[in-house]
Design a protein around this motif. Structure first.
Motif: not given
Length: 86
Positions: A63-74
């Protein structure tokens, strides 16, 4: 996807926080949620990746973080597993 990755041990809380760094969290989480992270960590006597993700759930990260940050983790987890788009 982050929640599933954690549940299936594709990556660990420390892997998530390698991308969702303290700077990223401080810049994107609402102040009241940051306050909960600090309160929880102070009560426990330590701030660990596991404790942070107990407070800031994967749904809250999404909800709060830029999705590119989460995609980088994935993407990093996929690369470690030898799964790539090429």
């Amino acid at each position: 996807m982050v929640e599933s990755g954690l549940e299936h041990e594709i990556f660990a809380p420390s892997d998530v926080l390698a991308h969702a760094t303290p700077e990223v969290l401080a810049n994107h989480l609402p102040p009241e949620l940051l306050g909960k992270v600090l309160a929880s960590s102070l009560a426990a006597g330590a701030m660990t990746p596991e404790r942070v993700l107990e407070t800031v759930t994967p749904a809250m990260l999404a909800k709060h973080l830029p999705h590119d940050v989460l995609w980088a983790c994935i993407a990093a987890a996929a690369a470690r597993a030898g799964v790539t788009g090429s």
